[in-house]
Design an enzyme around this catalytic site. Structure first.
Site, PDB file in Angstrom:
ATOM      1  CG  HIS A 167      -1.595   1.322   1.472  1.00  0.00           C
ATOM      2  ND1 HIS A 167      -2.581   1.823   0.666  1.00  0.00           N
ATOM      3  CD2 HIS A 167      -1.395   2.261   2.438  1.00  0.00           C
ATOM      4  CE1 HIS A 167      -2.977   3.006   1.125  1.00  0.00           C
ATOM      5  NE2 HIS A 167      -2.258   3.297   2.198  1.00  0.00           N
ATOM      6  CG  ASP A 203       6.193  18.089 -26.234  1.00  0.00           C
ATOM      7  OD1 ASP A 203       6.538  17.557 -25.169  1.00  0.00           O
ATOM      8  OD2 ASP A 203       5.325  17.606 -26.988  1.00  0.00           O
ATOM      9  CD1 TRP A 244       6.399   3.344   4.029  1.00  0.00           C
ATOM     10  CD2 TRP A 244       7.693   4.068   2.372  1.00  0.00           C
ATOM     11  NE1 TRP A 244       6.772   4.629   4.324  1.00  0.00           N
ATOM     12  CE2 TRP A 244       7.577   5.099   3.321  1.00  0.00           C
ATOM     13  CE3 TRP A 244       8.473   4.305   1.236  1.00  0.00           C
ATOM     14  CZ2 TRP A 244       8.195   6.335   3.185  1.00  0.00           C
ATOM     15  CZ3 TRP A 244       9.086   5.545   1.108  1.00  0.00           C
ATOM     16  CH2 TRP A 244       8.947   6.548   2.074  1.00  0.00           C
ATOM     17  CB  SER A 255      10.927   6.430 -14.358  1.00  0.00           C
ATOM     18  OG  SER A 255       9.814   7.263 -14.446  1.00  0.00           O
ATOM     19  CB  SER A 256      12.084   9.782 -10.421  1.00  0.00           C
ATOM     20  OG  SER A 256      10.869   9.281  -9.999  1.00  0.00           O
ATOM     21  CG  HIS A 262      12.028  14.715   5.548  1.00  0.00           C
ATOM     22  ND1 HIS A 262      11.049  14.209   6.350  1.00  0.00           N
ATOM     23  CD2 HIS A 262      11.706  16.006   5.335  1.00  0.00           C
ATOM     24  CE1 HIS A 262      10.179  15.158   6.644  1.00  0.00           C
ATOM     25  NE2 HIS A 262      10.560  16.258   6.045  1.00  0.00           N
ATOM     26  CD  GLU A 276       9.365  10.179  -2.718  1.00  0.00           C
ATOM     27  OE1 GLU A 276      10.307  10.501  -3.462  1.00  0.00           O
ATOM     28  OE2 GLU A 276       8.238   9.855  -3.115  1.00  0.00           O
ATOM     29  CE1 TYR A 309       8.167  18.755   3.883  1.00  0.00           C
ATOM     30  CE2 TYR A 309      10.535  18.649   3.974  1.00  0.00           C
ATOM     31  CZ  TYR A 309       9.330  18.790   4.612  1.00  0.00           C
ATOM     32  OH  TYR A 309       9.288  18.942   5.960  1.00  0.00           O
ATOM     33  CB  SER A 330      -0.180  28.457  -5.169  1.00  0.00           C
ATOM     34  OG  SER A 330       0.310  28.050  -3.919  1.00  0.00           O
ATOM     35  CG  HIS A 354      12.137  14.463  11.384  1.00  0.00           C
ATOM     36  ND1 HIS A 354      12.026  15.673  10.769  1.00  0.00           N
ATOM     37  CD2 HIS A 354      11.533  13.599  10.558  1.00  0.00           C
ATOM     38  CE1 HIS A 354      11.372  15.546   9.630  1.00  0.00           C
ATOM     39  NE2 HIS A 354      11.066  14.285   9.476  1.00  0.00           N
ATOM     40  CG  HIS A 355      11.611  10.158   9.044  1.00  0.00           C
ATOM     41  ND1 HIS A 355      10.293  10.009   8.709  1.00  0.00           N
ATOM     42  CD2 HIS A 355      12.043  11.263   8.374  1.00  0.00           C
ATOM     43  CE1 HIS A 355       9.941  10.964   7.846  1.00  0.00           C
ATOM     44  NE2 HIS A 355      10.986  11.733   7.641  1.00  0.00           N
ATOM     45  CB  THR A 366       5.040  24.956   6.281  1.00  0.00           C
ATOM     46  OG1 THR A 366       6.229  24.237   5.971  1.00  0.00           O
ATOM     47  CG2 THR A 366       3.853  24.185   5.768  1.00  0.00           C
ATOM     48  CE  LYS A 376       5.444  26.807  -0.123  1.00  0.00           C
ATOM     49  NZ  LYS A 376       4.963  27.333  -1.404  1.00  0.00           N
ATOM     50  NE  ARG A 386       3.493   3.152  10.849  1.00  0.00           N
ATOM     51  CZ  ARG A 386       4.418   3.764  10.080  1.00  0.00           C
ATOM     52  NH1 ARG A 386       5.406   4.443  10.629  1.00  0.00           N
ATOM     53  NH2 ARG A 386       4.353   3.695   8.778  1.00  0.00           N
TER      54      ARG A 386
END
Lengths: 282, 525
Positions: B76, B105, B141, B169-170, B253, B255, B257, B268, B302-303, B328, B331, B450
């Protein structure tokens, strides 16, 4: 047919992307099977590699033809420059990950293991482990014989540095329209790249340790191995540029393929200097 | 491969049949492919989540073996992140960036198609890995060793290689997008005139190019630890399992963002349209986005507050994480200030955007709670964290994508979507989302861990509520599918600019946007 170079070049539909997708699917699937001892994996992997080389040949052939036909205007050229720069940046980050791992192990986690007071059964040797570099870990039963920097690695450093100079010599030849200087410089660079790779293979064959010699073997072989892979790719790219030079491609204004390979070659050179300092020497 | 025979576009028709899609060099078609692909992945990974919620409907083991539960949570996560959210944003980038900056293009149309077609083998590897002996990857994951090294199943290798392909790809896609933005803007479209969506994608592409190769390195180490005898994550050989966490989260991390900055760009764009006011504080939005991106490289640990780090390190990562709340906050303030005294209407895209501002802010605040070191030691690996990142990723990323789909559907299809059904979709989604995830704050703070298929009796009511919400949330997305298909098939004709407050070059071309646009770049004043 004279191309309209006022507008940005947008290629017509092409099957190469789909072929790339098939190649990577076969390579990844075959590799996964091969690693898990499924007999047909090797065939799938080889099929994938063959499709991949066909892809490289065909796609680059198309790009070269488009370039020679004059479809790429100034703006397309700028796109190539930006993209090659960002590609090299992505490669920098790839090596940064491995160097980061090396620094973390050497400066942080080995100290923690050496402070371990674990005296559980099977871990008794760990309490005597002291943090040194190089090391093959607290559970190792054999002493580690590390690679000395002042033999082949020092020679290889010299070889790569000289190859950077010969490539610049070739570039000067191209800028002055001196095709002979260009060809000689390229041949010298390719030869130096090949000698580097030969010596690196020799060093691997003679090494007293392997990939499974603890963390030293792990970091050594993955860092130098990926660098060697990049030198291999760079050498092949230089050989293709040489081939194109012999066919009369490029002039003093229009030779980004040459420059892109040169950027790449210098990048690989810089990575080696870091390898020499942090993997072989310090 | 007649790539060289017909190299200029005299005809303004387009290729037909299957070749139109597999061989495409058209940013709009490739964008469409990305969006449909991501939507089906969204449904697939959502169905996996419903498996999780079905199991958690009651305490005890109902439907799933614990191993299968772990496989569901892992797939998932992987498929939602890499198969649904990221490709959806790339789909928007494909469709909208050339239209927004006045380019014909993307810079490299063939590579663009390759970026898309590489998603397919990766998705196939991930999805077929469910059926190999040993079952799908099950360690979460984040693939922490030693579980991911010791799991003998071939599915782990397939997942690693799938992620490698997605990384290629990315990276290729990001280089393409960054080059397009830097080099293909129409004359007069200076950097500080670019729509904010373009800005957020420029910065996202930078994050991808900087972080994806690091993931590739980490995955390679994992693969060689599994099969080639290296000891990167094995302390017996002098390595360290925590090393994986550092390298992984150095990618992971940014990732996070990567999955939220384009969402910021989307809302926006939408909020000023329906508030009929220019975006408040455009320049500060740009700088805030850049600040968030730079900070994202110095907050990764922090993870891992509970997995082994000196106190000095923990404090550094706590403070750096808290710093992110400043840009943040800028924003969120700007979005609210844009709406302030605006002439607001509440069409479906606007409803989604307002909900994103509100719900994402809840997710942001719970993130701030998690950033506080002593609190995080309590909530680490509880449902509080699950609630936090679903408020960020579902009500931040996924709901902004939905809003933006409604916003640009008229441009894509030439027809207006069914506004009544759209509002139904919005309200059911928003309510069901909150019913699903808000109770997880409570179960998490009360200590429910979890990634465990069973739980203590006192969590039964909240879990039952969550499961009801989840199924409503899942089923309501079929309504979304229906609305989109209905809009493609027909409806009220859309004008070139169906929203009277909209700004931007994409509204200067007809609806639906012709196959080729801006072959001669427009001039921007």
């Amino acid at each position: 047919m004279s191309p309209n170079t006022n507008n940005y070049y947008v290629p017509s539909p092409s099957l190469w992307p789909l072929i790339a997708s098939i190649a990577l699917f076969l390579m990844a699937g075959g590799f996964a099977m091969q690693m898990n001892d499924i007999a047909s994996g090797n065939f799938v992997l080889i099929a994938g590699v063959l499709v991949f080389f066909y892809l490289l040949y065909g796609w680059f052939r198309d790009v070269v033809k488009e370039s020679l036909s004059g479809f790429y205007n100034k703006q397309v050229d700028v796109s190539f420059r930006w993209s090659m720069g960002w590609f090299i940046f992505s490669e920098v980050m790839f090596f940064a990950g491995f160097f980061g791992a090396l620094f973390y192990i050497r400066n942080i986690s080995l100290n923690w293991i050496s402070q371990s007071t674990l005296a559980w059964p099977g871990y008794s040797s760990w309490t005597e482990f002291t943090s040194t570099w190089p090391t093959n870990g607290p559970a190792a039963t054999q002493a580690l014989e590390a690679m000395s920097p002042w033999g082949l690695p020092a020679i290889n450093t010299l070889i790569l540095l000289v190859s950077g100079a010969t490539l610049t010599y070739a570039h000067w030849g191209l800028m002055k329209n001196n095709r002979k200087q260009l060809t000689v410089g390229l041949i010298l660079t390719i030869a130096l790249g090949a000698i580097f790779l030969y010596l690196q293979a020799h060093e691997y064959a003679e090494a007293a340790f392997t990939m499974d010699s603890g963390i030293y073997g792990s970091t050594f072989y993955l860092l130098t191995g990926f660098h060697g892979l990049h030198v291999t790719m760079g050498t092949i790219m230089l050989a293709i540029v040489l081939f194109r030079v012999l066919k009369g491609h490029f002039d003093s204004h229009n030779h980004f393929a040459f420059e892109a390979v040169a950027w790449y070659w210098h990048f690989v050179d810089v990575v080696w200097l870091f390898l020499f300092i942090f993997v072989y020497w310090l | 491969m007649s790539t060289n025979t017909a190299t200029h576009h005299d005809d303004h028709g387009h290729p037909t049949g299957i070749m139109r899609w597999v061989a495409s060099t058209n940013h709009k078609d490739i964008g469409t492919l990305y969006l449909w692909f991501s939507f089906f992945m969204f449904l697939f990974a959502g169905a996996l989540a419903l498996g999780i919620r079905a199991e958690l409907f009651q305490p005890g083991l109902q439907f799933l073996e614990p191993e299968n539960f772990n496989r569901l949570t892992t797939l998932h996560g992987l498929i939602m992140i890499f198969g649904a959210i990221m490709p959806a944003f790339v789909g928007f980038a494909n469709w909208m960036i050339p239209l927004m900056i006045g380019a014909s293009d993307l810079a490299f149309p063939r590579l663009n198609n390759m970026s898309f077609w590489l998603m397919i083998p990766a998705a196939l590897l991930l999805m077929t890995s469910i059926f190999v002996p040993g079952g799908a990857i099950a360690g979460g994951w984040t693939m922490y060793p030693p579980l991911s090294v010791q799991n003998p199943s071939m599915s782990v290798d397939m997942s690693i290689l799938a992620l490698h392909i997605l990384g290629v790809s990315s990276i290729v896609g990001s280089i393409n997008i960054i080059t397009t933005i830097l080099n293909m803007r129409a004359p007069g479209m200076t950097m500080m005139k670019m729509p904010l969506f373009v800005w957020t994608w420029l910065i996202t592409a930078f994050l991808l190019i900087a972080s994806m190769p690091v993931l590739a390195g980490a995955l390679t180490m994992l693969l060689t630890d599994r099969h080639f005898g290296t000891s990167f994550f094995d302390a017996a050989g002098g390595g360290d399992p925590v090393l994986w966490q550092h390298v992984f989260w150095f990618f992971g991390h940014p990732e996070v963002y990567i999955m939220i900055l384009p969402a910021f760009g989307l809302i926006s764009t939408i909020i000023p349209t329906f508030a009929r006011k220019p975006l408040f504080g455009y320049a500060s939005m740009v700088y805030a986005t850049a600040a968030i991106a730079l900070l994202s490289f110095v907050v990764w640990a922090h993870h891992m507050f509970t997995t082994g780090m000196p106190v000095a390190g923990q404090l550094f990562f706590m403070y750096s994480t808290m710093l992110i709340s400043i840009p943040t906050g800028v924003k969120v303030f700007n979005w609210v200030a844009t709406m302030w005294r605006g002439s607001m209407t509440f069409e479906t895209p606007m409803l989604f955007s307002i909900a994103v501002v509100f719900l994402f802010t809840i997710g942001g605040f719970s993130g701030l709670v998690c950033a506080i070191l002593p609190v995080d030691i309590q909530v680490q690996d509880t449902y509080y964290v699950v609630a936090h990142f679903h408020y960020v990723l579902f009500s931040g990323a996924a709901m902004s994508i939905m809003g933006a789909v409604y916003y640009w559907l008229p441009k894509w299809t030439g027809f207006m979507y069914d506004e009544t059904l759209g509002k139904w979709h919005f309200w059911v989604t928003t309510i069901a989302f909150n019913v699903t995830f808000f109770p997880m704050h409570f179960t998490g703070l009360a200590g429910m861990p979890r990634r465990v298929p069973d739980y203590a009796l006192q969590f039964a009511e909240f879990n039952m509520i969550s499961s009801f919400g989840a199924f409503a949330l899942g089923i309501s997305q079929l309504l979304f599918l229906y609305i989109v298909v209905k809009c493609i098939k027909g409806g009220t004709k859309a004008d070139a600019k169906p929203w009277d407050g909209a700004e931007g070059l994409e509204w200067t071309v007809p609806s639906p946007a012709p196959f080729h646009t801006f072959e001669v770049p427009p001039t921007v004043k």
